[in-house]
Every structure is written in structure tokens, then in C-alpha cells.
Design a protein around this motif. Sequence first.
Motif, PDB file in Angstrom:
ATOM      1  N   THR A   1      22.316 104.362 131.662  1.00 44.53           N
ATOM      2  CA  THR A   1      21.969 103.313 132.624  1.00 44.53           C
ATOM      3  C   THR A   1      20.471 103.205 132.864  1.00 44.53           C
ATOM      4  O   THR A   1      19.990 102.160 133.316  1.00 44.53           O
ATOM      5  N   LEU A   2      19.713 104.251 132.571  1.00 41.92           N
ATOM      6  CA  LEU A   2      18.268 104.172 132.762  1.00 41.92           C
ATOM      7  C   LEU A   2      17.665 103.133 131.814  1.00 41.92           C
ATOM      8  O   LEU A   2      16.921 102.242 132.242  1.00 41.92           O
ATOM      9  N   GLY A   3      17.962 103.251 130.532  1.00 36.65           N
ATOM     10  CA  GLY A   3      17.440 102.293 129.567  1.00 36.65           C
ATOM     11  C   GLY A   3      17.975 100.892 129.791  1.00 36.65           C
ATOM     12  O   GLY A   3      17.239  99.907 129.646  1.00 36.65           O
ATOM     13  N   SER A   4      19.247 100.795 130.160  1.00 33.18           N
ATOM     14  CA  SER A   4      19.832  99.474 130.426  1.00 33.18           C
ATOM     15  C   SER A   4      19.150  98.816 131.613  1.00 33.18           C
ATOM     16  O   SER A   4      18.949  97.604 131.630  1.00 33.18           O
TER      17      SER A   4
ATOM     18  N   SER B   1      30.081 103.158 131.660  1.00 36.62           N
ATOM     19  CA  SER B   1      29.204 103.500 132.789  1.00 36.62           C
ATOM     20  C   SER B   1      29.312 102.483 133.917  1.00 36.62           C
ATOM     21  O   SER B   1      29.039 102.807 135.075  1.00 36.62           O
ATOM     22  N   ALA B   2      29.737 101.273 133.586  1.00 41.17           N
ATOM     23  CA  ALA B   2      29.904 100.246 134.627  1.00 41.17           C
ATOM     24  C   ALA B   2      30.939 100.653 135.656  1.00 41.17           C
ATOM     25  O   ALA B   2      30.881 100.215 136.818  1.00 41.17           O
ATOM     26  N   VAL B   3      31.876 101.521 135.252  1.00 45.18           N
ATOM     27  CA  VAL B   3      32.933 101.954 136.179  1.00 45.18           C
ATOM     28  C   VAL B   3      32.876 103.450 136.478  1.00 45.18           C
ATOM     29  O   VAL B   3      33.489 103.919 137.429  1.00 45.18           O
ATOM     30  N   SER B   4      32.124 104.210 135.666  1.00 46.55           N
ATOM     31  CA  SER B   4      32.107 105.666 135.838  1.00 46.55           C
ATOM     32  C   SER B   4      30.909 106.174 136.630  1.00 46.55           C
ATOM     33  O   SER B   4      30.942 107.289 137.155  1.00 46.55           O
ATOM     34  N   VAL B   5      29.845 105.380 136.710  1.00 43.53           N
ATOM     35  CA  VAL B   5      28.615 105.816 137.368  1.00 43.53           C
ATOM     36  C   VAL B   5      28.448 105.089 138.702  1.00 43.53           C
ATOM     37  O   VAL B   5      28.543 103.859 138.762  1.00 43.53           O
ATOM     38  N   LYS B   6      28.182 105.845 139.738  1.00 45.01           N
ATOM     39  CA  LYS B   6      28.004 105.252 141.063  1.00 45.01           C
ATOM     40  C   LYS B   6      26.635 104.582 141.198  1.00 45.01           C
ATOM     41  O   LYS B   6      25.651 105.037 140.630  1.00 45.01           O
ATOM     42  N   ASN B   7      26.610 103.506 141.968  1.00 44.28           N
ATOM     43  CA  ASN B   7      25.354 102.880 142.394  1.00 44.28           C
ATOM     44  C   ASN B   7      24.421 102.507 141.243  1.00 44.28           C
ATOM     45  O   ASN B   7      23.212 102.772 141.278  1.00 44.28           O
ATOM     46  N   ILE B   8      24.962 101.890 140.214  1.00 40.55           N
ATOM     47  CA  ILE B   8      24.116 101.384 139.132  1.00 40.55           C
ATOM     48  C   ILE B   8      23.247 100.252 139.686  1.00 40.55           C
ATOM     49  O   ILE B   8      23.762  99.341 140.335  1.00 40.55           O
TER      50      ILE B   8
ATOM     51  N   PHE C   1      22.112  97.592 138.628  1.00 43.99           N
ATOM     52  CA  PHE C   1      22.222  96.302 137.940  1.00 43.99           C
ATOM     53  C   PHE C   1      23.689  96.006 137.724  1.00 43.99           C
ATOM     54  O   PHE C   1      24.536  96.894 137.812  1.00 43.99           O
ATOM     55  N   ASP C   2      23.996  94.742 137.449  1.00 49.15           N
ATOM     56  CA  ASP C   2      25.358  94.343 137.105  1.00 49.15           C
ATOM     57  C   ASP C   2      25.474  94.355 135.587  1.00 49.15           C
ATOM     58  O   ASP C   2      24.717  93.665 134.891  1.00 49.15           O
ATOM     59  N   SER C   3      26.421  95.133 135.073  1.00 43.95           N
ATOM     60  CA  SER C   3      26.538  95.339 133.627  1.00 43.95           C
ATOM     61  C   SER C   3      26.884  94.072 132.854  1.00 43.95           C
ATOM     62  O   SER C   3      26.717  94.031 131.630  1.00 43.95           O
ATOM     63  N   VAL C   4      27.363  93.044 133.534  1.00 42.21           N
ATOM     64  CA  VAL C   4      27.679  91.771 132.887  1.00 42.21           C
ATOM     65  C   VAL C   4      26.705  90.686 133.318  1.00 42.21           C
ATOM     66  O   VAL C   4      26.038  90.052 132.494  1.00 42.21           O
ATOM     67  N   GLN C   5      26.579  90.474 134.619  1.00 43.80           N
ATOM     68  CA  GLN C   5      25.817  89.342 135.132  1.00 43.80           C
ATOM     69  C   GLN C   5      24.317  89.439 134.905  1.00 43.80           C
ATOM     70  O   GLN C   5      23.628  88.418 134.857  1.00 43.80           O
ATOM     71  N   ASP C   6      23.788  90.642 134.760  1.00 40.19           N
ATOM     72  CA  ASP C   6      22.343  90.808 134.603  1.00 40.19           C
ATOM     73  C   ASP C   6      21.889  90.807 133.149  1.00 40.19           C
ATOM     74  O   ASP C   6      20.730  91.111 132.860  1.00 40.19           O
ATOM     75  N   PHE C   7      22.791  90.405 132.239  1.00 44.50           N
ATOM     76  CA  PHE C   7      22.440  90.388 130.821  1.00 44.50           C
ATOM     77  C   PHE C   7      22.914  89.104 130.145  1.00 44.50           C
ATOM     78  O   PHE C   7      23.877  88.473 130.584  1.00 44.50           O
ATOM     79  N   THR C   8      22.221  88.755 129.087  1.00 43.32           N
ATOM     80  CA  THR C   8      22.643  87.677 128.201  1.00 43.32           C
ATOM     81  C   THR C   8      23.242  88.311 126.953  1.00 43.32           C
ATOM     82  O   THR C   8      22.532  89.018 126.224  1.00 43.32           O
ATOM     83  N   PRO C   9      24.521  88.110 126.694  1.00 41.99           N
ATOM     84  CA  PRO C   9      25.095  88.669 125.459  1.00 41.99           C
ATOM     85  C   PRO C   9      24.562  87.910 124.245  1.00 41.99           C
ATOM     86  O   PRO C   9      24.609  86.684 124.196  1.00 41.99           O
ATOM     87  N   VAL C  10      24.034  88.637 123.292  1.00 38.55           N
ATOM     88  CA  VAL C  10      23.457  88.029 122.093  1.00 38.55           C
ATOM     89  C   VAL C  10      24.444  88.082 120.929  1.00 38.55           C
ATOM     90  O   VAL C  10      24.728  87.067 120.300  1.00 38.55           O
ATOM     91  N   ALA C  11      24.973  89.254 120.651  1.00 40.05           N
ATOM     92  CA  ALA C  11      25.926  89.383 119.542  1.00 40.05           C
ATOM     93  C   ALA C  11      26.556  90.761 119.550  1.00 40.05           C
ATOM     94  O   ALA C  11      25.942  91.742 119.978  1.00 40.05           O
ATOM     95  N   LYS C  12      27.790  90.831 119.097  1.00 39.21           N
ATOM     96  CA  LYS C  12      28.404  92.124 118.769  1.00 39.21           C
ATOM     97  C   LYS C  12      27.960  92.460 117.362  1.00 39.21           C
ATOM     98  O   LYS C  12      27.814  91.570 116.504  1.00 39.21           O
ATOM     99  N   VAL C  13      27.744  93.735 117.093  1.00 38.67           N
ATOM    100  CA  VAL C  13      27.181  94.157 115.820  1.00 38.67           C
ATOM    101  C   VAL C  13      28.195  94.890 114.949  1.00 38.67           C
ATOM    102  O   VAL C  13      28.426  94.520 113.795  1.00 38.67           O
ATOM    103  N   ALA C  14      28.780  95.960 115.476  1.00 37.66           N
ATOM    104  CA  ALA C  14      29.629  96.809 114.643  1.00 37.66           C
ATOM    105  C   ALA C  14      30.560  97.652 115.505  1.00 37.66           C
ATOM    106  O   ALA C  14      30.405  97.728 116.726  1.00 37.66           O
ATOM    107  N   ASP C  15      31.525  98.285 114.850  1.00 38.20           N
ATOM    108  CA  ASP C  15      32.450  99.217 115.495  1.00 38.20           C
ATOM    109  C   ASP C  15      32.340 100.584 114.841  1.00 38.20           C
ATOM    110  O   ASP C  15      32.139 100.692 113.620  1.00 38.20           O
ATOM    111  N   SER C  16      32.478 101.613 115.663  1.00 38.53           N
ATOM    112  CA  SER C  16      32.533 102.989 115.169  1.00 38.53           C
ATOM    113  C   SER C  16      33.925 103.526 115.469  1.00 38.53           C
ATOM    114  O   SER C  16      34.199 103.958 116.586  1.00 38.53           O
TER     115      SER C  16
END
Length: 336
Positions: free
Chosen positions: A87-90, A113-120, A122-137
Motif C-alpha cells: 500500500t505504500l507504493g500504491s 490489501s483493500a480488505v486486509s489492511v486497516k486504514n488505507i 486511498f480507495d483501491s478502485v476510485q483513486d485509480f484509472t485502470p489501464v490494462a490487465k497484463v498477465a496471470d501467475s
Amino acid sequence: MWTRHIGAALGVVAASTLLHCGAAVSATRAPAQGAQEPQDYPNRQVRVIVPFPPGSSDTVARMLAEQLGEAFRQTFYIDNRPGASGTLGSGVAARAEPDGYTLLFPTCSHAISAVSVKNIPFDSVQDFTPVAKVADSPMVLVANPSLPANSVQELIALAKKDPGALTYATNGPGSITSLGMVLFKSMTGVSMRDIPYKGAGQSLTALIGGEINFMLAPLGAVSAYLQANQLKALAIASGRRSPLVPDLPTIAESGVPGYEATCWYGVLAPKDMPAPIVQKLQDQIEKAMQSAEMKNRLATLGVEPSPESGATFGAYMASEIDKWGKVYKDTGLAQE
């Protein structure tokens, strides 16, 4: 046998041997004028924040940065900002200007982390513009060869025969390895013991040594051990079979309908980034992920290209947050 596909598609690359592709891709032309005009984007270097230390997701990010640098003839450089479960880098990315010169390379941990970490902060959805999904591991359910179970159904039967006796390794609370097993237990009604370790290296050593019975692990991290018969694979945790190991069944088709636990990679930007810049990036990311070169390079890491549009990725990310939020609520897991 499905194990033959691992050697052909993945080689024997373990997570500890993943190589970096370089910190940046150098520009090959002088910056253009008019940096604020979307049609001129990018005319200076672009920062790609990876909210984790070098290694693993960092490796995939560097591969993509290399491809984008070549496509745009500009520098795309990696800025590792680990800390606070990513969440620091995000947070740094969320506060950046939405001009396309700061991007975020999140993984499935962004949804967790959107549900596991207290008091983030930022909003994990609303504060970002989704650009693209890249890959799956893809995650694989792997066991020590001595475990008397060779399928998901046999594992469930063994667990029900002696509740609490079986042990599995995780990378600690809030990790995909832990939550994937919490989901598995809640969907099957079995009792198993979570043994947390400090990282994949320690957990795999314990599994191979017989200290624990099984675990969920990234395909790329266990391929060498599967080839050497030091571990055996029971099923893959993706929603569909992986083209990297097409003969390995999914957990869902093995008697746990609807089960899925996948780690993914994507690209986000600060909210309100201009649509033309989003489209430029999305187009080049899709092109890069569909290239034979990237498919081959990612396959050696046990990673599948899965490019999707920003809109589709945004909806998927929101659904992942909802899924893991329900797991926390239904099982009473404590936040960090």
C-alpha cells in the motif's frame, strides 16, 4: 502426462532464479515538445511504480517496461516502493499527477490489501484509472510426494478422515497463498492447519523436506521441483486450465465448483488520467503481451499473458476485492 508440458513451456525456472530485465529502457530520440498534449505522449521518461521489492512481479514489470520503451521510444523505468503490504507504493501512485508519467504495476495483492489492511489512505478502485490487465501467475496445489493423496478429492477425503492433521504452508496472513487456502477450506468444509513461513523459499524448503504436507504456490516457483519429482501437483487454482500445463485439472473441476485463486498483474494510473493516454498505453500493452517474444519469456516464469482493456480490468479488480472481502467477512479473518 501433464508434467512433460512443464519442461517444454517453463524450463526449470524457480522463483529464486528469476532474472531482472534492467531498471530502465533508454530513450532513442530527444523528448518532444508539448508534454501536456495527449497526442505527444510520452515525450519524457515514465515512472512505473512496483509496490514490492525487486523480484517476481518486479521481473514481469521490467519486461513490460522494456517493451513499452521500445514501442514509444522513451524511457520507462521501474521505481520499487515496497512496504505496508504494497500500500505504500500504491499510495505514492494514487497521489501522483494523472498525466501518464507515473504508472502503478499492481498484483493480486492490490485487491487483497483493500480488505486486509486497516486504514488505507486511498480507495483501491476510485483513486485509480485502470489501464490494462497484463498477465496471470497461476497458483498450483502441490504436495510432498509422501502425501497419500493424488487428487483434490483424495486430499479432501484425507482431511475429513482426520480433521486438523494435515498442514499447509503459506507466506503469512493476507497473502494469496494463505487466502487461497482459507477459501478452499470454507468451500470444502475441511479442517487443516496453516503453517506460516517468511517467504516462498522457506515454505518450499519445508514442503520438500516433509515438514508440512502441501501448499498453494506459483507455478513458476515449483516447476523445477515438479520436474525433479520432489513435489507433485494435484490441481491448478485458476478458473480454467493453464495452457502452460494443459493436462493439469483445475480445483474447480476436481470437485470444488466455483473455486478460483489467481495472482494477476496489471497497470493502473492515478484517477482522471486522460482517455487518449489510457488508450495509447492499452494498445501497446496488448500488442506487447500478444507478441511471441513476450509469451515465450513469460512462459519461462510460469506466467500467462492475459491482456484486457482498462474497463474490463477495472471490473475484474473490483470483483476480486469483493471476493476477498467476502472471505474475510465469512471466515472472521482479522485485518492487519
